[in-house]
Design an enzyme around this catalytic site. Structure first.
Site, PDB file in Angstrom:
ATOM      1  N   PRO A   2       0.883  -1.017  -0.054  1.00  0.00           N
ATOM      2  CA  PRO A   2      -0.006  -0.114  -0.274  1.00  0.00           C
ATOM      3  C   PRO A   2       1.022   1.418  -0.104  1.00  0.00           C
ATOM      4  O   PRO A   2       1.747   1.274   0.890  1.00  0.00           O
ATOM      5  CB  PRO A   2      -0.779  -0.038   1.340  1.00  0.00           C
ATOM      6  CG  PRO A   2      -0.644  -1.528   1.779  1.00  0.00           C
ATOM      7  CD  PRO A   2       0.472  -2.108   1.319  1.00  0.00           C
ATOM      8  N   GLU A   3       0.640   2.192  -1.033  1.00  0.00           N
ATOM      9  CA  GLU A   3       1.426   3.410  -0.955  1.00  0.00           C
ATOM     10  C   GLU A   3       0.392   4.441  -0.464  1.00  0.00           C
ATOM     11  O   GLU A   3      -0.699   4.211   0.000  1.00  0.00           O
ATOM     12  CB  GLU A   3       1.915   3.807  -2.425  1.00  0.00           C
ATOM     13  CG  GLU A   3       2.905   2.900  -3.020  1.00  0.00           C
ATOM     14  CD  GLU A   3       4.246   3.023  -2.551  1.00  0.00           C
ATOM     15  OE1 GLU A   3       4.474   3.828  -1.861  1.00  0.00           O
ATOM     16  OE2 GLU A   3       4.984   1.738  -2.748  1.00  0.00           O
TER      17      GLU A   3
END
Ligand code: ZN
Length: 269
Positions: A2-3
């Site tokens: 997840p960014e």
């Protein structure tokens, strides 16, 4: 992994479903995450979730007298589920809020569940984070000033979270393409004009990713929990050997700081 855009999409999905609700219970099934889940979180019942904010890739649940700090690590996801939903193997943490629960699933256990009663901005994990790229604090003048005298490549500069937080590998490559800057250029050589283009590109790239994730928000409470991980159409990222979408030149890949960088040698002189 997840960014920042996925974390922001998660925040936007959670905020209307959890804000103002009273915590009625806590379950820690596996305390061995990135750091041990502190015992303090077991005593959260009775507190109200006042707001959900984000700093970098950390989600901050404001409970009035402290903050629950959540991080998704490499493989974490958060879902809002009916309270009777049976936990799966990797569902390590639940926050029960009356008729719903917030559940952390994290197969690789690099995520984090922490509590701080002090000033959250001064927490050791947050104190050294750089400028929020989507905030007004990131201006062309600020970026230009930050880069002065800096000899490292602009790609590596952008990915250093102590300077600007949350511009990961994908978004650094894409932003540099959009602004026509070679990723190997020294940060200190970026002109004011380039800083202006780059700031606009960083914000546009992250916002486009958030919008792409936003289309999944209505399913956020669904059992599959696939929120935020939308397919995006990249200009250069992961496109080595393929034609540049602007000029048809073959996209090149190089290693910078052990990370793959993708760029167009024609568009990014
Ligand atoms: Zn090109």
């Amino acid at each position: 992994m997840p960014e920042l855009p996925e974390v922001e999409v998660t925040r936007r999905g959670l905020a209307p479903r959890l804000s103002g609700r009273v915590i009625s219970g806590v379950a820690v099934r596996e305390p061995r995450l990135r750091w041990p889940v502190p015992r303090d979180v077991l005593a959260l019942a009775g507190r109200t979730v006042r707001a959900i904010r984000r700093r970098g890739k950390y989600l901050l649940l404001d409970c009035g007298d402290g903050h629950l700090i959540l991080h998704l690590g490499m493989s974490g996801s958060l879902r809002v589920l009916p309270p009777e939903t049976p936990p799966g193997k990797h569902d390590h943490f639940d926050l029960l809020l009356g008729d719903r629960l917030l559940r952390l699933r994290d197969p690789r256990r690099f995520g984090a569940v922490l509590w701080t009663a002090g000033a959250v901005a001064a927490h050791p994990l947050l104190a050294h984070l750089g400028i929020e790229p989507l905030s007004r604090a990131l201006t062309p003048a600020r970026l230009h000033a930050l880069t002065r005298g800096n000899r490292i490549a602009i790609k590596n500069f952008l990915m250093d979270g102590r300077r600007i937080v949350g511009v990961g590998n994908i978004y650094a490559s894409e932003s540099l393409f959009r602004s026509g800057i070679n990723p190997r250029k020294r940060a200190g050589k970026i002109s004011q004009q380039e800083a202006k283009k780059l700031v606009a590109a960083i914000k546009a790239t992250l916002q486009a990713a958030i919008r792409a994730g936003g289309s999944t928000l209505r399913d956020f409470a669904g059992a599959d929990g696939a929120a935020g991980y939308a397919q995006q159409r990249h200009y250069v990222y992961d496109r080595a050997g393929k034609n540049c979408r602007r000029c048809k030149t073959a996209i090149r890949k190089l290693l910078q700081g052990q990370r793959s960088t993708y760029f167009c040698p024609t568009c990014q002189k």
